[in-house]
Write an enzyme that holds these catalytic residues in place. Sequence first.
Site, short mmCIF file in Angstrom:
data_model
loop_
_atom_site.label_atom_id
_atom_site.label_comp_id
_atom_site.label_asym_id
_atom_site.label_seq_id
_atom_site.Cartn_x
_atom_site.Cartn_y
_atom_site.Cartn_z
N GLY A 101 0.81 -1.21 0.00
CA GLY A 101 0.00 0.00 0.00
C GLY A 101 0.85 1.27 0.00
N CYS A 102 0.19 2.40 -0.17
CA CYS A 102 0.91 3.66 -0.31
C CYS A 102 1.46 4.17 1.02
CB CYS A 102 0.02 4.71 -0.97
SG CYS A 102 -1.59 4.95 -0.16
N TYR A 103 0.60 4.32 2.03
CA TYR A 103 1.09 4.71 3.35
C TYR A 103 2.13 3.70 3.87
CZ TYR A 103 -2.42 8.36 4.44
OH TYR A 103 -3.18 9.51 4.49
N THR A 104 1.85 2.44 3.60
CA THR A 104 2.73 1.40 4.12
C THR A 104 4.11 1.46 3.47
OG1 THR A 104 1.81 -0.16 2.53
CG2 THR A 104 0.87 -0.16 4.70
N ALA A 126 5.68 4.09 2.26
CA ALA A 126 6.41 5.23 2.81
C ALA A 126 6.88 4.94 4.23
CB ALA A 126 5.53 6.48 2.79
#
Length: 344
Positions: free
Chosen positions: A147-150, A152
Amino acid sequence: MKVSIIGATGYTGAELLRLLGGHPEADIRYITSESSAGKSIAEVYPHLQAVQEAKLVSMEALDEVAADSDVLFIALPHGHAMAVGKRLEKTDVKIIDLGADYRFKDTAIYEAWYKVPHTHKDAKAVYGLTEWYREDIRGAKIVGNAGCYTTASIMALAPLVKKGLVELDSLVVDAKSGVSGAGRSLSLNSHFGEMYENLKAYNVGGHRHTPEIEQALGGLAKTSLVLSFTPHLIPMARGILSTCYARLKNGVEAAAVDAAYEEAYAQEYFVRLLGRGGYPATKAVRGSNFCDLGWHVDLRTRRVVALSAIDNLVKGAAGQAVQNMNVLFNLPEKTGLELSPVYP
């Protein structure tokens, strides 16, 4: 490689088409959409008119799509990819899921956080955060794109956790994302009037990316862990800035922190180390597959503050999916992804 995209009209699907249109080894065969079947992609996204001339088709043609594809990208909301994966598990087509269905080793965690039953529990899926799971990805049948938040957050904290430099009960992630991360569907929360000149937290203590971050970091630490994750929406289209906090173990000095990041990422093309004292910025990675990292060691509080910036639609989604595809098919990892950021 013959490439098809299931769900090509969301932001992630459109970004996949943009990237694959410049990939020298990708032959885009099919693009699907249930809401826009029969239309050309240029009718939905005019900026893609030079990339793909074929019309969008329905998923009803899935067997035909799979038979004429080497790799299938699934860019659908959670709960849909596992039906596709199960249906195609005995075929030769590789699957890269950009949703959450194949990210978890323990499907019970998925069911608890996503509130839907997992219908492909025996899938031979691997986690798709390329820099940390590259060897697992090679030869895999199904890749659950991170995922995106993950992406980063894990990229920022992983070197510290892997080297055992920080107390595992002290991890805190404060992340801010542009509104494209919420998808293209209409929503009051991402309405211009709601977001303009506004900054707000949401899903405090309950965001679905929390267990994904915990799974990856716990795997590196070889023990389970729990962390605090607070996401925020900011009034811009693209980008994530993740500010991560951890308490240094007794005796750990700044030089050990520097060495951990250098050891983890010095040879990684898509990771740009800004060093101790560096300040990553979302505009510096916009439109690219780069992850910029910087860190600060606060000896007064014995904390390390690690910061990362990515484009949520590229390194946080479509770009990482293409990076994973390159690994799957033994291509140079940066093929089709040597894009400089768009600035300003």
